[in-house]
Design an enzyme around this catalytic site. Structure first.
Site, PDB file in Angstrom:
ATOM      1  N   HIS A  43       0.861  -1.183   0.000  1.00  0.00           N
ATOM      2  CA  HIS A  43       0.000   0.000   0.000  1.00  0.00           C
ATOM      3  C   HIS A  43       0.898   1.235   0.000  1.00  0.00           C
ATOM      4  O   HIS A  43       1.174   1.804   1.054  1.00  0.00           O
ATOM      5  CB  HIS A  43      -0.905  -0.029   1.238  1.00  0.00           C
ATOM      6  CG  HIS A  43      -1.994   0.991   1.220  1.00  0.00           C
ATOM      7  ND1 HIS A  43      -3.237   0.756   1.746  1.00  0.00           N
ATOM      8  CD2 HIS A  43      -2.036   2.257   0.749  1.00  0.00           C
ATOM      9  CE1 HIS A  43      -3.994   1.834   1.597  1.00  0.00           C
ATOM     10  NE2 HIS A  43      -3.283   2.765   1.012  1.00  0.00           N
ATOM     11  N   HIS A  50       6.396   4.024   4.022  1.00  0.00           N
ATOM     12  CA  HIS A  50       6.764   2.594   4.098  1.00  0.00           C
ATOM     13  C   HIS A  50       7.106   2.090   2.692  1.00  0.00           C
ATOM     14  O   HIS A  50       8.260   2.182   2.303  1.00  0.00           O
ATOM     15  CB  HIS A  50       5.747   1.742   4.863  1.00  0.00           C
ATOM     16  CG  HIS A  50       4.313   2.216   4.812  1.00  0.00           C
ATOM     17  ND1 HIS A  50       3.628   2.329   3.647  1.00  0.00           N
ATOM     18  CD2 HIS A  50       3.471   2.592   5.807  1.00  0.00           C
ATOM     19  CE1 HIS A  50       2.401   2.743   3.924  1.00  0.00           C
ATOM     20  NE2 HIS A  50       2.275   2.924   5.218  1.00  0.00           N
ATOM     21  N   GLU A  70      -2.580  -1.584  -3.234  1.00  0.00           N
ATOM     22  CA  GLU A  70      -3.706  -0.828  -2.689  1.00  0.00           C
ATOM     23  C   GLU A  70      -3.380   0.655  -2.708  1.00  0.00           C
ATOM     24  O   GLU A  70      -2.216   1.036  -2.544  1.00  0.00           O
ATOM     25  CB  GLU A  70      -3.916  -1.166  -1.212  1.00  0.00           C
ATOM     26  CG  GLU A  70      -4.163  -2.594  -0.883  1.00  0.00           C
ATOM     27  CD  GLU A  70      -4.169  -2.801   0.634  1.00  0.00           C
ATOM     28  OE1 GLU A  70      -4.646  -3.861   1.044  1.00  0.00           O
ATOM     29  OE2 GLU A  70      -3.693  -1.929   1.387  1.00  0.00           O
ATOM     30  N   THR A 100      -3.714   5.079   8.626  1.00  0.00           N
ATOM     31  CA  THR A 100      -4.063   3.829   7.948  1.00  0.00           C
ATOM     32  C   THR A 100      -5.463   4.004   7.360  1.00  0.00           C
ATOM     33  O   THR A 100      -6.153   4.958   7.696  1.00  0.00           O
ATOM     34  CB  THR A 100      -3.987   2.638   8.935  1.00  0.00           C
ATOM     35  OG1 THR A 100      -4.258   1.435   8.216  1.00  0.00           O
ATOM     36  CG2 THR A 100      -4.975   2.787  10.084  1.00  0.00           C
ATOM     37  N   HIS A 190      -8.037  -5.439   7.367  1.00  0.00           N
ATOM     38  CA  HIS A 190      -7.798  -4.436   8.409  1.00  0.00           C
ATOM     39  C   HIS A 190      -8.053  -4.996   9.788  1.00  0.00           C
ATOM     40  O   HIS A 190      -9.165  -5.399  10.097  1.00  0.00           O
ATOM     41  CB  HIS A 190      -8.614  -3.144   8.221  1.00  0.00           C
ATOM     42  CG  HIS A 190      -7.782  -1.947   8.547  1.00  0.00           C
ATOM     43  ND1 HIS A 190      -7.510  -1.572   9.832  1.00  0.00           N
ATOM     44  CD2 HIS A 190      -7.084  -1.104   7.762  1.00  0.00           C
ATOM     45  CE1 HIS A 190      -6.699  -0.533   9.805  1.00  0.00           C
ATOM     46  NE2 HIS A 190      -6.407  -0.228   8.572  1.00  0.00           N
ATOM     47  N   HIS A 214      -0.439  -5.776   9.837  1.00  0.00           N
ATOM     48  CA  HIS A 214       0.009  -5.336  11.160  1.00  0.00           C
ATOM     49  C   HIS A 214       0.091  -6.483  12.191  1.00  0.00           C
ATOM     50  O   HIS A 214       1.134  -6.684  12.824  1.00  0.00           O
ATOM     51  CB  HIS A 214      -0.916  -4.222  11.654  1.00  0.00           C
ATOM     52  CG  HIS A 214      -0.456  -3.588  12.920  1.00  0.00           C
ATOM     53  ND1 HIS A 214       0.591  -2.693  12.957  1.00  0.00           N
ATOM     54  CD2 HIS A 214      -0.875  -3.737  14.190  1.00  0.00           C
ATOM     55  CE1 HIS A 214       0.789  -2.312  14.203  1.00  0.00           C
ATOM     56  NE2 HIS A 214      -0.086  -2.933  14.980  1.00  0.00           N
TER      57      HIS A 214
HETATM   58  N1  PXP Z   1      -6.617  -3.479   3.491  1.00  0.00           N
HETATM   59  C1  PXP Z   1      -6.348  -2.169   3.333  1.00  0.00           C
HETATM   60  C2  PXP Z   1      -7.095  -1.422   2.294  1.00  0.00           C
HETATM   61  C3  PXP Z   1      -5.378  -1.523   4.102  1.00  0.00           C
HETATM   62  O1  PXP Z   1      -5.133  -0.223   3.919  1.00  0.00           O
HETATM   63  C4  PXP Z   1      -4.665  -2.258   5.062  1.00  0.00           C
HETATM   64  C5  PXP Z   1      -3.600  -1.583   5.873  1.00  0.00           C
HETATM   65  O2  PXP Z   1      -2.590  -1.131   5.023  1.00  0.00           O
HETATM   66  C6  PXP Z   1      -4.968  -3.622   5.210  1.00  0.00           C
HETATM   67  C7  PXP Z   1      -5.951  -4.204   4.409  1.00  0.00           C
HETATM   68  C8  PXP Z   1      -4.264  -4.489   6.202  1.00  0.00           C
HETATM   69  O3  PXP Z   1      -4.572  -4.074   7.496  1.00  0.00           O
HETATM   70  P1  PXP Z   1      -3.713  -4.585   8.733  1.00  0.00           P
HETATM   71  O4  PXP Z   1      -2.327  -4.026   8.558  1.00  0.00           O
HETATM   72  O5  PXP Z   1      -4.425  -4.039   9.915  1.00  0.00           O
HETATM   73  O6  PXP Z   1      -3.713  -6.083   8.685  1.00  0.00           O
END
Ligand code: PXP
Length: 237
Positions: A43, A50, A70, A100, A190, A214
């Site tokens: 992303h 990052h 993304e 985020t 997420h 994360h």
């Molecule tokens: N999906 C999207 C659109 C995101 O922006 C993110 C975080 O970059 C994630 C999934 C993954 O989330 P997490 O890092 O909390 O697992």
């Protein structure tokens, strides 16, 4: 089957904190695949705090599973994606300085914009997924603008899971049933973790892919990357 795509933003964040190439992002992506990851997600954000734009072609060259990029479809992002042709582009309406992603598309208000952007990506052979809050009207809107898939924003689910998991998953399940009916594929991401992932998968019919960063990378500090990926895969099987 639900595929596990590992989001490697946190690896890039660690690398950038010291200015060198440790950890080596490309090597980590290869290792994630070797350890069982079924996709690699990045992303890139405009401040490149990052993932850097320059990381993307290097990753594209070595990813052998599914490459997912993304981001907010700014002209720079569109350029990057169209040049590097990942398997999937996940469009996210995040503000430039956002910590985020914390909200999905209003697919009704942005219908014309999304239609145009999605057509451009699909013409280039890229599958398009739209980051969405689980609301029926936005799922219907996603179908209307030509998305192939939707990615449910699971942040609020993860939060509510801790005190009422049935209630937490209910809108996701409802919207998943609608998406299945209309032929939209379903991704999610997420704040998914080792505690809330299995229940999500069991209650969201047709879940094609989760992208997790994360929590998985944090778990890898304790268990190691190979074990962490295997543990997440086990939640999905
Ligand atoms: N999906 C999207 C659109 C995101 O922006 C993110 C975080 O970059 C994630 C999934 C993954 O989330 P997490 O890092 O909390 O697992």
């Amino acid at each position: 089957m639900t595929r596990l795509s590992v989001n490697i933003n946190k690896i890039a964040l660690l690398r950038n904190s010291r200015g060198g190439n440790l950890p080596d992002l490309v090597q980590v992506a290869k290792d994630c695949e070797e350890f069982g990851a079924e996709g690699i997600t990045v992303h890139p954000r405009p401040d490149e705090r990052h993932i850097r734009y320059a990381d993307v072609p290097e990753l594209k060259a070595i990813v052998t599973t599914e490459f997912n990029i993304e981001g907010n479809p700014t002209p720079e992002f569109m350029n990057l994606v169209l040049k590097n042709k990942p398997h999937q582009a996940t469009l996210v309406p995040d503000a430039p300085g956002a910590l985020t992603s914390d909200n999905g598309w209003d697919t009704i208000t942005h219908e014309a914009f999304l239609k145009e952007i999605i057509a451009e990506l699909k013409d280039a052979g890229i599958r398009v997924s739209l980051f969405l809050n689980p609301e029926e009207k936005y799922v219907e809107g996603a179908k209307k603008v030509g998305a192939d898939r939707i990615e449910f924003y699971t942040g609020p689910y993860a939060h509510q899971f801790n005190f009422d998991k049935e209630q937490a998953v209910a809108p996701h399940r409802r919207c998943a049933l609608l998406a299945n009916e209309t032929g939209l594929g379903i991704n999610a991401g997420h704040d998914l973790n080792l505690f809330n992932l299995r229940f999500y998968k069991e209650n969201v019919p047709g879940l094609a892919e989760v992208s997790i960063g994360h929590a998985l990378i944090s778990d890898a500090l304790y268990y190691g990357l190979r074990n962490a990926i295997q543990m997440y895969l086990r939640q999905l099987r």
